[in-house]
Scaffold this motif. Structure first.
Motif, PDB file in Angstrom:
ATOM      1  N   MET A 173     -14.385  38.492  39.143  1.00 26.81           N
ATOM      2  CA  MET A 173     -13.573  39.388  39.969  1.00 26.81           C
ATOM      3  C   MET A 173     -14.000  40.844  39.785  1.00 26.81           C
ATOM      4  SD  MET A 173     -11.488  37.640  41.780  1.00 26.81           S
ATOM      5  CE  MET A 173     -12.930  36.592  41.913  1.00 26.81           C
ATOM      6  N   ARG A 174     -14.284  41.213  38.544  1.00 25.44           N
ATOM      7  CA  ARG A 174     -14.637  42.604  38.244  1.00 25.44           C
ATOM      8  C   ARG A 174     -15.880  43.037  39.013  1.00 25.44           C
ATOM      9  NH1 ARG A 174     -15.502  42.287  32.756  1.00 25.44           N
ATOM     10  NH2 ARG A 174     -13.264  41.884  32.632  1.00 25.44           N
ATOM     11  N   TYR A 175     -16.833  42.110  39.144  1.00 25.51           N
ATOM     12  CA  TYR A 175     -18.095  42.456  39.811  1.00 25.51           C
ATOM     13  C   TYR A 175     -18.230  41.831  41.194  1.00 25.51           C
ATOM     14  CZ  TYR A 175     -19.026  44.376  35.288  1.00 25.51           C
ATOM     15  OH  TYR A 175     -18.920  45.123  34.148  1.00 25.51           O
ATOM     16  N   LYS A 176     -17.086  41.476  41.759  1.00 30.15           N
ATOM     17  CA  LYS A 176     -17.022  41.001  43.140  1.00 30.15           C
ATOM     18  C   LYS A 176     -17.966  39.818  43.402  1.00 30.15           C
ATOM     19  CE  LYS A 176     -15.474  45.428  45.025  1.00 30.15           C
ATOM     20  NZ  LYS A 176     -15.164  46.011  43.700  1.00 30.15           N
ATOM     21  N   MET A 177     -17.930  38.873  42.473  1.00 31.38           N
ATOM     22  CA  MET A 177     -18.731  37.663  42.641  1.00 31.38           C
ATOM     23  C   MET A 177     -17.979  36.626  43.474  1.00 31.38           C
ATOM     24  SD  MET A 177     -20.330  37.154  38.802  1.00 31.38           S
ATOM     25  CE  MET A 177     -20.875  38.545  37.818  1.00 31.38           C
ATOM     26  N   ASN A 178     -17.235  37.114  44.434  1.00 33.51           N
ATOM     27  CA  ASN A 178     -16.449  36.218  45.290  1.00 33.51           C
ATOM     28  C   ASN A 178     -16.782  36.434  46.759  1.00 33.51           C
ATOM     29  OD1 ASN A 178     -15.315  38.760  45.430  1.00 33.51           O
ATOM     30  ND2 ASN A 178     -13.188  38.045  45.447  1.00 33.51           N
ATOM     31  N   GLN A 179     -17.997  36.904  47.018  1.00 33.70           N
ATOM     32  CA  GLN A 179     -18.423  37.192  48.384  1.00 33.70           C
ATOM     33  C   GLN A 179     -19.203  35.990  48.940  1.00 33.70           C
ATOM     34  OE1 GLN A 179     -20.241  41.267  48.613  1.00 33.70           O
ATOM     35  NE2 GLN A 179     -19.868  41.247  46.405  1.00 33.70           N
ATOM     36  N   PRO A 180     -18.635  35.294  49.923  1.00 29.62           N
ATOM     37  CA  PRO A 180     -19.300  34.103  50.466  1.00 29.62           C
ATOM     38  C   PRO A 180     -20.730  34.405  50.890  1.00 29.62           C
ATOM     39  CG  PRO A 180     -17.079  34.305  51.334  1.00 29.62           C
ATOM     40  CD  PRO A 180     -17.348  35.567  50.579  1.00 29.62           C
ATOM     41  N   GLY A 181     -21.615  33.459  50.573  1.00 32.35           N
ATOM     42  CA  GLY A 181     -23.008  33.612  50.949  1.00 32.35           C
ATOM     43  C   GLY A 181     -23.883  34.238  49.887  1.00 32.35           C
ATOM     44  N   LYS A 182     -23.285  34.915  48.904  1.00 30.53           N
ATOM     45  CA  LYS A 182     -24.049  35.497  47.804  1.00 30.53           C
ATOM     46  C   LYS A 182     -24.507  34.374  46.866  1.00 30.53           C
ATOM     47  CE  LYS A 182     -23.415  40.055  48.556  1.00 30.53           C
ATOM     48  NZ  LYS A 182     -24.462  41.087  48.568  1.00 30.53           N
ATOM     49  N   SER A 183     -25.427  34.716  45.970  1.00 32.42           N
ATOM     50  CA  SER A 183     -26.003  33.696  45.082  1.00 32.42           C
ATOM     51  C   SER A 183     -25.644  33.970  43.630  1.00 32.42           C
ATOM     52  CB  SER A 183     -27.523  33.665  45.251  1.00 32.42           C
ATOM     53  OG  SER A 183     -28.073  34.964  45.084  1.00 32.42           O
ATOM     54  N   LEU A 184     -25.255  32.904  42.948  1.00 26.46           N
ATOM     55  CA  LEU A 184     -24.814  32.983  41.554  1.00 26.46           C
ATOM     56  C   LEU A 184     -25.630  32.047  40.685  1.00 26.46           C
ATOM     57  CD1 LEU A 184     -22.630  33.705  39.292  1.00 26.46           C
ATOM     58  CD2 LEU A 184     -21.389  31.679  40.105  1.00 26.46           C
ATOM     59  N   GLY A 185     -26.102  32.544  39.544  1.00 23.47           N
ATOM     60  CA  GLY A 185     -26.717  31.701  38.541  1.00 23.47           C
ATOM     61  C   GLY A 185     -25.748  31.505  37.388  1.00 23.47           C
ATOM     62  N   VAL A 186     -25.677  30.290  36.867  1.00 24.09           N
ATOM     63  CA  VAL A 186     -24.807  29.977  35.729  1.00 24.09           C
ATOM     64  C   VAL A 186     -25.682  29.434  34.610  1.00 24.09           C
ATOM     65  CG1 VAL A 186     -22.864  28.603  34.875  1.00 24.09           C
ATOM     66  CG2 VAL A 186     -22.838  29.489  37.231  1.00 24.09           C
ATOM     67  N   ILE A 187     -25.708  30.144  33.492  1.00 23.23           N
ATOM     68  CA  ILE A 187     -26.499  29.712  32.338  1.00 23.23           C
ATOM     69  C   ILE A 187     -25.581  28.944  31.388  1.00 23.23           C
ATOM     70  CG2 ILE A 187     -27.945  30.444  30.409  1.00 23.23           C
ATOM     71  CD1 ILE A 187     -28.489  33.046  31.947  1.00 23.23           C
ATOM     72  N   GLY A 188     -25.902  27.675  31.173  1.00 18.69           N
ATOM     73  CA  GLY A 188     -25.094  26.835  30.289  1.00 18.69           C
ATOM     74  C   GLY A 188     -24.056  26.058  31.069  1.00 18.69           C
ATOM     75  N   LEU A 189     -23.898  24.788  30.739  1.00 24.57           N
ATOM     76  CA  LEU A 189     -22.955  23.945  31.482  1.00 24.57           C
ATOM     77  C   LEU A 189     -21.994  23.258  30.523  1.00 24.57           C
ATOM     78  CD1 LEU A 189     -22.408  23.212  34.422  1.00 24.57           C
ATOM     79  CD2 LEU A 189     -23.779  21.151  34.109  1.00 24.57           C
ATOM     80  N   GLY A 190     -21.191  24.073  29.849  1.00 29.53           N
ATOM     81  CA  GLY A 190     -20.147  23.562  28.969  1.00 29.53           C
ATOM     82  C   GLY A 190     -18.783  23.855  29.558  1.00 29.53           C
ATOM     83  N   GLY A 191     -17.796  24.101  28.679  1.00 25.84           N
ATOM     84  CA  GLY A 191     -16.442  24.376  29.130  1.00 25.84           C
ATOM     85  C   GLY A 191     -16.359  25.588  30.042  1.00 25.84           C
ATOM     86  N   LEU A 192     -17.060  26.670  29.687  1.00 28.67           N
ATOM     87  CA  LEU A 192     -17.059  27.878  30.511  1.00 28.67           C
ATOM     88  C   LEU A 192     -17.938  27.716  31.737  1.00 28.67           C
ATOM     89  CD1 LEU A 192     -15.962  28.893  27.708  1.00 28.67           C
ATOM     90  CD2 LEU A 192     -17.074  31.067  28.218  1.00 28.67           C
TER      91      LEU A 192
END
Length: 354
Positions: A173-192
């Protein structure tokens, strides 16, 4: 004001020493004050913090230590001045249970950044007592630090939202990562990480999961709905993704290089670090040449936490969990160390703590 919580001992599971071994432990909660609510705990999520604190990793654990800061339960009693809750409400408690309520951070609903913030377990509360967490039958908390769980949201699924969920939601939310169409990388696939993927897809982002383990590919793509999966050691794939991502959420606490991931960010891109590797090291060029940013974050304030819970209920965003009885807690912590969980353990307190 007298309280049933003081008359009857609270039953919990506690570590007595840095071995971290948990066993039954009886203690008393404080009386319900005018602004407090008494919660009968039904479920509690298992976080890596439970491992770190019970085993005195940081060197300041106070024993006996009752862990647990992903707490969900039912209100059994309310103080005379409580406005937001009534008996029977479903509520949650996260990583902190007190703050000064006067500073700029508290006034902005960012209590987690208050200098006088009190942790849910192993903290020193205003009365000088050591706080004890959610591996227990009930808890007394000031209403400000409690969150309403909508009736339609399953209580066992709500527990991981109180730490794992808010830890990734707050920087998104702080960095507006909620804009449809933008691209997100997620490092690590655990609980977080799995919650970051779920939020990313709910926000309409194109999500790429980065992992060191090929065994997570199928679950990332099929179970969680990620768009792409990349083994971080695959230099060709990594090179092909240079300057392709708007955002990265880094949930990995194991040591890893940062420059390869920084290169994946577009000009002005943001990497939000929520894991705790032993060091963070990257070339200044990784930042300066493309105006990139690196930010740290922990959990979130009361405003963001309630907002996140309401969003999860409205959009049916559910963590993937493994429900366990309290007497499996020691094994669960060992499995958590080995990353052998998909993706969060949740203790069924109400049916197993006797």
């Amino acid at each position: 004001m007298s309280s049933a919580g003081v008359k009857e001992d609270c039953l919990g599971w506690a570590a007595r020493d840095p071995s971290g071994f948990l066993s039954p432990y009886r203690f008393s909660r404080r009386a319900v004050g005018s602004d407090d609510i008494l919660i009968r705990i039904t479920h509690c999520g298992v976080c890596y913090a439970d491992v770190a604190w019970t085993r005195n990793v940081q060197g300041h654990s106070k024993y006996p230590l009752v862990p647990g800061h992903e707490i969900v339960g039912i209100v059994k009693e309310v103080g005379s001045s409580v406005q937001r809750f009534k008996v029977g409400d479903h509520v949650g408690v996260g990583t902190y249970v007190n703050s000064c309520r006067e500073c700029e951070y508290c006034n902005d609903g960012l209590e987690v950044q208050c200098d006088k913030m009190v942790l849910t377990f192993d903290g020193i509360d205003a009365d000088g007592t050591v706080t004890k967490g959610g591996y227990s039958s009930h808890i007394v908390v000031h209403e400000r630090y409690c969150f309403r769980i909508p009736e339609n949201y399953p209580m066992h699924l709500a527990a991981p939202l109180l730490c794992a969920g808010i830890t990734v939601y707050a920087p998104m939310m702080r960095y507006k990562m909620n804009q449809p169409g933008k691209s997100l990388g997620v490092i690590g696939l655990g609980g977080l990480g799995h919650m970051a993927v779920k939020f990313g897809k709910a926000f309409g982002l194109k999500v790429t999961v980065f992992s060191t383990s090929i065994s997570k590919k199928e679950e990332a793509l099929s179970l969680l709905g990620a768009d792409h999966f990349v083994i971080s050691s695959d230099q060709e794939r990594m090179k092909a993704m240079v300057k392709s991502l708007d955002f990265i959420i880094d949930t990995a606490s194991g040591d890893h290089p940062f420059d390869p991931y920084m290169s994946l960010l577009k000009t002005g891109g943001v990497l939000a670090l929520v894991g705790f590797p032993s060091e963070v090291k990257f070339s200044p060029a990784s930042l300066n040449l493309s105006m990139r940013s690196v930010s740290g974050s922990i959990t979130g304030g009361t405003k963001d936490t309630q907002e996140m819970i309401d969003l999860c209920a409205a959009q049916k965003i559910y963590p993937k969990i493994e429900v366990i009885p309290i007497d499996y807690a020691n094994e669960a912590l060992e499995r958590l160390i080995k990353r052998d969980v998909k993706y969060r353990f949740v203790i069924d307190i109400e049916n197993s703590l006797k």
